[in-house]
Design an enzyme around this catalytic site. Sequence first.
Site, PDB file in Angstrom:
ATOM      1  N   ALA A 158       3.932 -13.483  -5.066  1.00  0.00           N
ATOM      2  CA  ALA A 158       3.380 -13.302  -3.728  1.00  0.00           C
ATOM      3  C   ALA A 158       2.703 -11.934  -3.602  1.00  0.00           C
ATOM      4  CB  ALA A 158       4.480 -13.503  -2.686  1.00  0.00           C
ATOM      5  N   SER A 159       3.082 -11.160  -2.585  1.00  0.00           N
ATOM      6  CA  SER A 159       2.353  -9.919  -2.279  1.00  0.00           C
ATOM      7  C   SER A 159       2.645  -8.762  -3.223  1.00  0.00           C
ATOM      8  CB  SER A 159       2.634  -9.480  -0.838  1.00  0.00           C
ATOM      9  OG  SER A 159       1.983 -10.340   0.064  1.00  0.00           O
ATOM     10  N   ILE A 160       3.516  -8.948  -4.221  1.00  0.00           N
ATOM     11  CA  ILE A 160       3.613  -7.928  -5.266  1.00  0.00           C
ATOM     12  C   ILE A 160       2.305  -7.896  -6.048  1.00  0.00           C
ATOM     13  CG2 ILE A 160       4.902  -7.205  -7.323  1.00  0.00           C
ATOM     14  CD1 ILE A 160       7.381  -8.342  -6.151  1.00  0.00           C
TER      15      ILE A 160
END
Length: 532
Positions: A158-160
């Site tokens: 995801a947003s990593i």
Amino acid sequence: MFRLLCLSRGLICTKCKCSAQKSEPFVSLLTPRVKFRDQLMQRFISTPRRPVIPSSCNRHTALWLFGIGTGFVLALGLKYRDSASEQCECNAQKPVSQYTCAIETSRDLLRRIKDEVGAPGMVIGVSVDGCHVWCEGVGYADLENRVPCGPETVMRIASISKPLTAAAVARLWEEGKIDLDAPVQKYVPEFPHKQFEGENVTITPRMLLSHLSGIRHYEKDGQKVREDKEKAKRLLKPLEKKEEKGSAESKEKPKAEDSGSKSKKKKKEFEQEEYYLKDNFENVIQALDLFKDDPLIFKPGSTFLYSTHAFTLLSAVVERAAGQRFLDHMMKMFRELGMLNTVPDENDPIIYNRSRFYHFNKKRRVVNCPYVDNSYKWAGGGFLSTVSDLLVFGNALLYSYQMAEAKNTDGLLPGFFRPHTAKAIWAPVDKTEASWDKDGLYAQGWLVVEKQQKYGQCRSRRHYVSHTGGAVGASSVLLVLPREQLTNQKLPPPQGVVVTIITNMQSVGLNTTALKIAQTFDKARDGESASA
């Protein structure tokens, strides 16, 4: 064959004597047979020989039995010979014994969180001072086929993906290929010039990195977003006074108005339609069509607004500055880092150990997530990875960051980033915030919490950086807890704890859990240092 079972001294570990101790049962088992063999040979030599014509059947039988016995002994000896070095106690017990209590405590916490949120599976990775000390999976990567999670399980991060993209931007900035304060139209002329309340405004790559560009997130209604921001700023919400109306018209309101008011209710995060896009975008420039003509929510540089679409625009800047496709540029960076299991979340390729993804339906039952195409947000949330790869990335940044403080760098390799670049990446930016820790400020693709202690004998806040992620069927966190001060200058960087957790269930907050686990291992490390 005897040598295969009686290992040479070169294979015996001088610290734990693992090979010697483990080989004793085999030696004792073989010794009586050796003595018996010697007695038979003596009798055979002393007895007068008579010519015997053996039958071909007996000869073949003897050869057959001799072959089976020889093969068995060879296989037994080779198996033990190969496994002896792997089971060396001095190698296995050094990290485990030091962090046994920390691992047990953290494992219990991880399982409790997994059960609390109903996640099918979770994978955790922990490194201390650059060494991976614990990687483990709990639960299932695939519920239907009962495939357990393990350290090799590949999940959506995801947003990593945002810190990964920020790293690519930083490298291009070091090479002089990106001007962080230039208008984005310098690199992406396809993105239109913007106005806010009739005023011409400029959006720069630096604003995109810190979510100060004013570009919308998944919510398209700018008025709603601004109202929510205002409500969040109010410390006390004033009570709304209800006016009593005596007229019959006010008492008998049509139900249509009630239904209309319900429709204005704020949507939950994963109720936004853009999360579930199934359209494939050929490149990042084409993905700009989703939002490039939408009005800005805030004036650029004035207000923090977390935006995955802003990172899609940033990926277009990277593509043009690097002179190659964004995904090709990222894969090249992953190879340099050693992140060989980090790939785009594409449906067609066969990706070994890829997890399935889950969510709760309206009846709170775990079900498979629908198919989604993440080609519209590679930079902001479109990659797959493993915990081992994420630990590598976290340690690469920590190494570069601490090289600036290292007094003696003789014999040390340079960091992936120059020291001042790593410092800039983790420098908090004014007017920013983050939802997963209110103590922190956003930096360049990371949340940064600075060290602080306001009062004696009260809460002491540690310096750490992290990023969380939420996608369809996935949640994640990557957290770096640097050592408070490099007290032992003899130890090379990185010095600190890196924790990452990934799960195949959406809407799971993991930052607090990761921070607790990082602090647990930090105390275990400091305890060992004090005893030494």
